[in-house]
Every structure is written in C-alpha cells, then in structure tokens.
Design a protein around this motif. Structure first.
Motif, PDB file in Angstrom:
ATOM      1  N   TYR A  59      42.871  32.723  33.128  1.00 55.02           N
ATOM      2  CA  TYR A  59      43.632  33.960  32.969  1.00 55.02           C
ATOM      3  C   TYR A  59      44.680  34.081  34.074  1.00 55.02           C
ATOM      4  N   ASP A  60      45.642  34.971  33.853  1.00 62.56           N
ATOM      5  CA  ASP A  60      46.684  35.200  34.855  1.00 62.56           C
ATOM      6  C   ASP A  60      46.219  36.139  35.963  1.00 62.56           C
ATOM      7  N   GLY A  61      45.228  36.968  35.664  1.00 60.28           N
ATOM      8  CA  GLY A  61      44.728  37.885  36.679  1.00 60.28           C
ATOM      9  C   GLY A  61      43.484  38.607  36.206  1.00 60.28           C
TER      10      GLY A  61
ATOM     11  N   ILE B 152      34.171  35.254  43.191  1.00 62.96           N
ATOM     12  CA  ILE B 152      35.623  35.412  43.313  1.00 62.96           C
ATOM     13  C   ILE B 152      36.201  34.305  44.188  1.00 62.96           C
ATOM     14  N   LYS B 153      35.507  33.995  45.266  1.00 58.55           N
ATOM     15  CA  LYS B 153      35.964  32.931  46.164  1.00 58.55           C
ATOM     16  C   LYS B 153      36.013  31.582  45.443  1.00 58.55           C
ATOM     17  N   GLY B 154      35.145  31.399  44.452  1.00 49.73           N
ATOM     18  CA  GLY B 154      35.041  30.121  43.765  1.00 49.73           C
ATOM     19  C   GLY B 154      35.993  29.913  42.607  1.00 49.73           C
ATOM     20  N   ILE B 155      36.751  30.931  42.213  1.00 49.51           N
ATOM     21  CA  ILE B 155      37.666  30.788  41.072  1.00 49.51           C
ATOM     22  C   ILE B 155      39.115  30.742  41.563  1.00 49.51           C
ATOM     23  N   THR B 156      40.008  30.358  40.658  1.00 49.70           N
ATOM     24  CA  THR B 156      41.424  30.261  41.034  1.00 49.70           C
ATOM     25  C   THR B 156      42.270  31.434  40.537  1.00 49.70           C
ATOM     26  N   THR B 157      41.800  32.152  39.536  1.00 49.24           N
ATOM     27  CA  THR B 157      42.548  33.315  39.032  1.00 49.24           C
ATOM     28  C   THR B 157      42.548  34.410  40.094  1.00 49.24           C
TER      29      THR B 157
ATOM     30  N   VAL C 117      42.381  37.973  41.844  1.00 47.34           N
ATOM     31  CA  VAL C 117      41.624  39.191  41.544  1.00 47.34           C
ATOM     32  C   VAL C 117      42.171  40.335  42.383  1.00 47.34           C
ATOM     33  N   ILE C 118      42.344  41.490  41.746  1.00 48.73           N
ATOM     34  CA  ILE C 118      42.665  42.730  42.448  1.00 48.73           C
ATOM     35  C   ILE C 118      41.431  43.615  42.378  1.00 48.73           C
ATOM     36  N   GLU C 119      40.957  44.073  43.514  1.00 48.19           N
ATOM     37  CA  GLU C 119      39.830  45.004  43.583  1.00 48.19           C
ATOM     38  C   GLU C 119      40.364  46.418  43.394  1.00 48.19           C
ATOM     39  N   VAL C 120      39.716  47.170  42.520  1.00 47.96           N
ATOM     40  CA  VAL C 120      40.158  48.517  42.184  1.00 47.96           C
ATOM     41  C   VAL C 120      39.003  49.490  42.350  1.00 47.96           C
ATOM     42  N   HIS C 121      39.317  50.672  42.857  1.00 50.06           N
ATOM     43  CA  HIS C 121      38.362  51.779  42.893  1.00 50.06           C
ATOM     44  C   HIS C 121      39.081  53.053  42.479  1.00 50.06           C
ATOM     45  N   ILE C 122      38.432  53.831  41.632  1.00 49.51           N
ATOM     46  CA  ILE C 122      39.001  55.072  41.136  1.00 49.51           C
ATOM     47  C   ILE C 122      39.049  56.114  42.253  1.00 49.51           C
ATOM     48  N   SER C 123      37.948  56.237  42.978  1.00 46.55           N
ATOM     49  CA  SER C 123      37.875  57.207  44.079  1.00 46.55           C
ATOM     50  C   SER C 123      38.248  56.532  45.386  1.00 46.55           C
ATOM     51  N   ASN C 124      38.529  57.333  46.382  1.00 43.58           N
ATOM     52  CA  ASN C 124      38.761  56.811  47.729  1.00 43.58           C
ATOM     53  C   ASN C 124      37.392  56.571  48.356  1.00 43.58           C
ATOM     54  N   THR C 125      36.982  55.325  48.343  1.00 46.54           N
ATOM     55  CA  THR C 125      35.641  55.000  48.823  1.00 46.54           C
ATOM     56  C   THR C 125      35.456  55.335  50.299  1.00 46.54           C
ATOM     57  N   PHE C 126      36.539  55.403  51.042  1.00 42.47           N
ATOM     58  CA  PHE C 126      36.441  55.709  52.474  1.00 42.47           C
ATOM     59  C   PHE C 126      36.268  57.201  52.748  1.00 42.47           C
ATOM     60  N   SER C 127      36.429  58.021  51.720  1.00 42.53           N
ATOM     61  CA  SER C 127      36.189  59.455  51.885  1.00 42.53           C
ATOM     62  C   SER C 127      34.800  59.847  51.377  1.00 42.53           C
TER      63      SER C 127
ATOM     64  N   ASN D 174      37.834  38.386  49.525  1.00 42.10           N
ATOM     65  CA  ASN D 174      38.131  37.297  48.598  1.00 42.10           C
ATOM     66  C   ASN D 174      39.169  37.641  47.536  1.00 42.10           C
ATOM     67  N   VAL D 175      39.787  38.816  47.624  1.00 45.04           N
ATOM     68  CA  VAL D 175      40.732  39.233  46.592  1.00 45.04           C
ATOM     69  C   VAL D 175      42.172  39.172  47.088  1.00 45.04           C
ATOM     70  N   LYS D 176      43.088  39.212  46.128  1.00 50.78           N
ATOM     71  CA  LYS D 176      44.525  39.222  46.422  1.00 50.78           C
ATOM     72  C   LYS D 176      44.952  40.550  47.034  1.00 50.78           C
ATOM     73  N   GLY D 177      44.330  41.649  46.587  1.00 43.11           N
ATOM     74  CA  GLY D 177      44.689  42.974  47.075  1.00 43.11           C
ATOM     75  C   GLY D 177      43.690  44.005  46.609  1.00 43.11           C
ATOM     76  N   ILE D 178      43.859  45.225  47.113  1.00 44.83           N
ATOM     77  CA  ILE D 178      42.926  46.318  46.835  1.00 44.83           C
ATOM     78  C   ILE D 178      43.728  47.577  46.515  1.00 44.83           C
ATOM     79  N   VAL D 179      43.291  48.299  45.482  1.00 42.71           N
ATOM     80  CA  VAL D 179      43.875  49.596  45.142  1.00 42.71           C
ATOM     81  C   VAL D 179      42.724  50.596  45.117  1.00 42.71           C
TER      82      VAL D 179
END
Length: 137
Positions: A65-67, A86-91, A93-103, A116-121
């Motif tokens: 897949y592309d992502g 995630i570390k073992g694949i080449t596609t 990955v963007i990690e996503v969370h609906i809520s602000n996990t830090f709050s 292990n991801v490209k970015g986080i939202v």
C-alpha cells in the motif's frame, strides 16, 4: 493511491462511546465523507479489538500500500508487538488519535508506536484522519 485506515480497540463504538470526546459520527459515516472528499484515493478500512489481528493486517498490506493511517487506540500505550510490526514493514504509517492523549491520563502519554511511524496527528477529532491523508498527498 491506496491507503489503509486501521482502527484498534473500541473504535467500533465511535458515535456511541463518550461523544463529548469522540463525537457523534460512526467511523463508517465519517469514512463515506472521506471517500467523497478524496475520490482519487482507494481506501480500505479495517477495525479490530484484537492485537494480533491488527499486526496481521499490518503484515498483509505493509509492503504493497501507499500508506497506513493507524489509530491503535489503547494498544498505542501497551503494544510493543504493534510497534515492532510497523518497524518491520516498508509502507509508511501515520499514527492518529482523535483526542489529545497528552491531556488525558498519564499512561496515555507513552506510545510504543510513535518511534516507528512517519508522523503523528493527535487531538483534532475525526479531522485527525483527514490531516493524516493530507500528509500522503
């Protein structure tokens, strides 16, 4: 472009579970909005409450897949196995969370996925998925 949206435990309850945090739309309703907004993207959607099934899905699509947009839910904070998958694949990955996990509770501040991801939202409600999609365009 082909993207997998992969949701973890309890995200099948979107629209019912804690609407003040997660909103009132089901994910299936939201996915239809995404498909309409991004008609040139082929979306696959998969949700599981089972850690091993999430790992199997990452292995299945992680070289073709592309992502991948991953909201691992509570497994974010507990699953070394998903992080290793995630570390073992080449596609990418963007990690996503609906809520602000830090709050939220302090145990939600640790992610075994993030290294292990490209970015986080984090924290933009369901719009977090759209922002992740934009990162692949």
């Amino acid at each position: 472009m082909k993207l997998l949206i992969l949701n973890g435990p309890n995200l099948n309850l979107l629209g019912k579970r804690e609407p003040e945090i997660y909103g009132s739309l089901t994910f299936e309703e939201y996915l239809e909005q995404l498909k309409n907004k991004f008609p040139n993207i082929v979306f696959e959607y998969y949700q599981s409450n089972i850690e091993g099934e999430i790992i199997d899905k990452l292995h299945e699509v992680g070289f073709s897949y592309d992502g991948i947009i991953l909201n691992a839910g509570a497994y974010t904070h507990t699953s070394i196995g998903i992080g290793d998958a995630i570390k073992g694949i080449t596609t990418p990955v963007i990690e996503v969370h609906i809520s602000n996990t830090f709050s939220r509770e302090s145990f939600r501040h640790q992610s075994y996925i993030s290294p292990n991801v490209k970015g986080i939202v984090i924290g933009f409600g369901l719009k977090s998925y759209e922002l992740a999609i934009q990162s692949f365009l």
